[in-house]
Design a protein around this motif. Sequence first.
Motif, mmCIF file in Angstrom:
data_model
loop_
_atom_site.group_PDB
_atom_site.id
_atom_site.type_symbol
_atom_site.label_atom_id
_atom_site.label_comp_id
_atom_site.label_asym_id
_atom_site.label_seq_id
_atom_site.Cartn_x
_atom_site.Cartn_y
_atom_site.Cartn_z
ATOM 1 N N TYR A 176 36.193 24.213 -74.112
ATOM 2 C CA TYR A 176 35.525 24.564 -75.366
ATOM 3 C C TYR A 176 34.032 24.241 -75.309
ATOM 4 O O TYR A 176 33.190 24.985 -75.845
ATOM 5 C CB TYR A 176 36.171 23.822 -76.531
ATOM 6 C CG TYR A 176 37.550 24.333 -76.902
ATOM 7 C CD1 TYR A 176 37.942 25.625 -76.584
ATOM 8 C CD2 TYR A 176 38.459 23.521 -77.575
ATOM 9 C CE1 TYR A 176 39.201 26.098 -76.916
ATOM 10 C CE2 TYR A 176 39.730 23.987 -77.918
ATOM 11 C CZ TYR A 176 40.088 25.271 -77.580
ATOM 12 O OH TYR A 176 41.343 25.727 -77.910
ATOM 13 N N VAL A 177 33.700 23.126 -74.675
ATOM 14 C CA VAL A 177 32.289 22.755 -74.551
ATOM 15 C C VAL A 177 31.532 23.795 -73.730
ATOM 16 O O VAL A 177 30.429 24.230 -74.101
ATOM 17 C CB VAL A 177 32.159 21.356 -73.919
ATOM 18 C CG1 VAL A 177 30.692 21.035 -73.633
ATOM 19 C CG2 VAL A 177 32.762 20.296 -74.837
ATOM 20 N N ALA A 180 30.954 26.838 -75.797
ATOM 21 C CA ALA A 180 29.880 26.656 -76.773
ATOM 22 C C ALA A 180 28.520 26.791 -76.110
ATOM 23 O O ALA A 180 27.591 27.373 -76.686
ATOM 24 C CB ALA A 180 30.025 25.291 -77.446
ATOM 25 N N LEU A 192 23.090 25.573 -79.110
ATOM 26 C CA LEU A 192 24.307 24.797 -78.906
ATOM 27 C C LEU A 192 24.962 24.441 -80.236
ATOM 28 O O LEU A 192 26.186 24.469 -80.361
ATOM 29 C CB LEU A 192 23.995 23.531 -78.113
ATOM 30 C CG LEU A 192 23.582 23.753 -76.659
ATOM 31 C CD1 LEU A 192 23.260 22.422 -75.996
ATOM 32 C CD2 LEU A 192 24.678 24.460 -75.892
ATOM 33 N N SER A 196 28.522 25.970 -81.066
ATOM 34 C CA SER A 196 29.656 25.076 -81.330
ATOM 35 C C SER A 196 30.288 25.382 -82.676
ATOM 36 O O SER A 196 31.515 25.440 -82.801
ATOM 37 C CB SER A 196 29.179 23.619 -81.282
ATOM 38 O OG SER A 196 28.625 23.304 -80.035
ATOM 39 N N MET A 200 34.130 26.786 -83.073
ATOM 40 C CA MET A 200 35.131 26.060 -83.858
ATOM 41 C C MET A 200 35.567 26.875 -85.072
ATOM 42 O O MET A 200 36.721 26.784 -85.510
ATOM 43 C CB MET A 200 34.575 24.714 -84.303
ATOM 44 C CG MET A 200 34.281 23.758 -83.159
ATOM 45 S SD MET A 200 35.654 23.582 -81.991
ATOM 46 C CE MET A 200 36.948 22.961 -83.065
#
Length: 271
Positions: A176-177, A180, A192, A196, A200
């Motif tokens: 997921y990071v 993002a 970022l 992010s 989400m």
Amino acid sequence: YTAALVGLAGAGTLVATLSAAAVCSIACALVALVSLRLSDEYLAILTLGFGEVVRIVVLNEEWLTQGSLGLPGIPRPFWGWVPEAHYEYWFLGMLGVVILLLFFALERLLRSPFGRAVRAVREDDVVAATLGKNVTILRVKVFALGGAIIGIAGAFHAFYMTYIDPSQFSAIVTAYVFMAVIAGGRGSNIGLLIGSAGLMGVIEGTRFLKDLFNVFDATQLSALRLILIGLGLILLLIFRPQGCFAEYRLHIKSKDAKPRDIAVQTKTRAT
């Protein structure tokens, strides 16, 4: 885990957060020292492997972190000072303030000589070394800085959940990071944040697809969510590989250049 253990020991929220930042910073600095000869995908493999080693150790170790049982009852910051009915909003506001402070600090750092030196090392460490930059020190510093920020984020995760166990830190979190970063734009702090939040939003928002389409069961809905996320990532890589927001670049303006010439030069560089 550091924040949880220190908080459960009664040291207080601030000490627990600073301890988490310090421990993560030291750990990341050690990883940077180990990976001096690695770059690109090899460096990514090392960092992913290190994270998985830590998770497995915590999962099988019981005397300190209680293994798979996890750590319950982690104290929340200023619990009891704020009415319980409004605590969630207060926690959100406190977290937002911390994010803004870190954002502005990193923005200043990005535009500083240190930030430009780190970007030079990222682009070509050999050229940076020939220009007199200590690549080793810069890499260790930037890893340690990133580790400190990770420690602060992890501390707030523990405070909010009040319970942590190894299953919360699977490899999908790292994926997921990366998503993002790709969505927002590498090297762009505002990108970022937006990347992010958007990621989400998709992950959590697609949970409500079941209410709109009754034809999906829980298993099909979970697979559909991953398909949508993967499809969005593929489209970004094809049509916007640099991300939604380009990273900050230093531009030098000539004293004799006219506004029109400056605009043309800027457009040419961007292209």
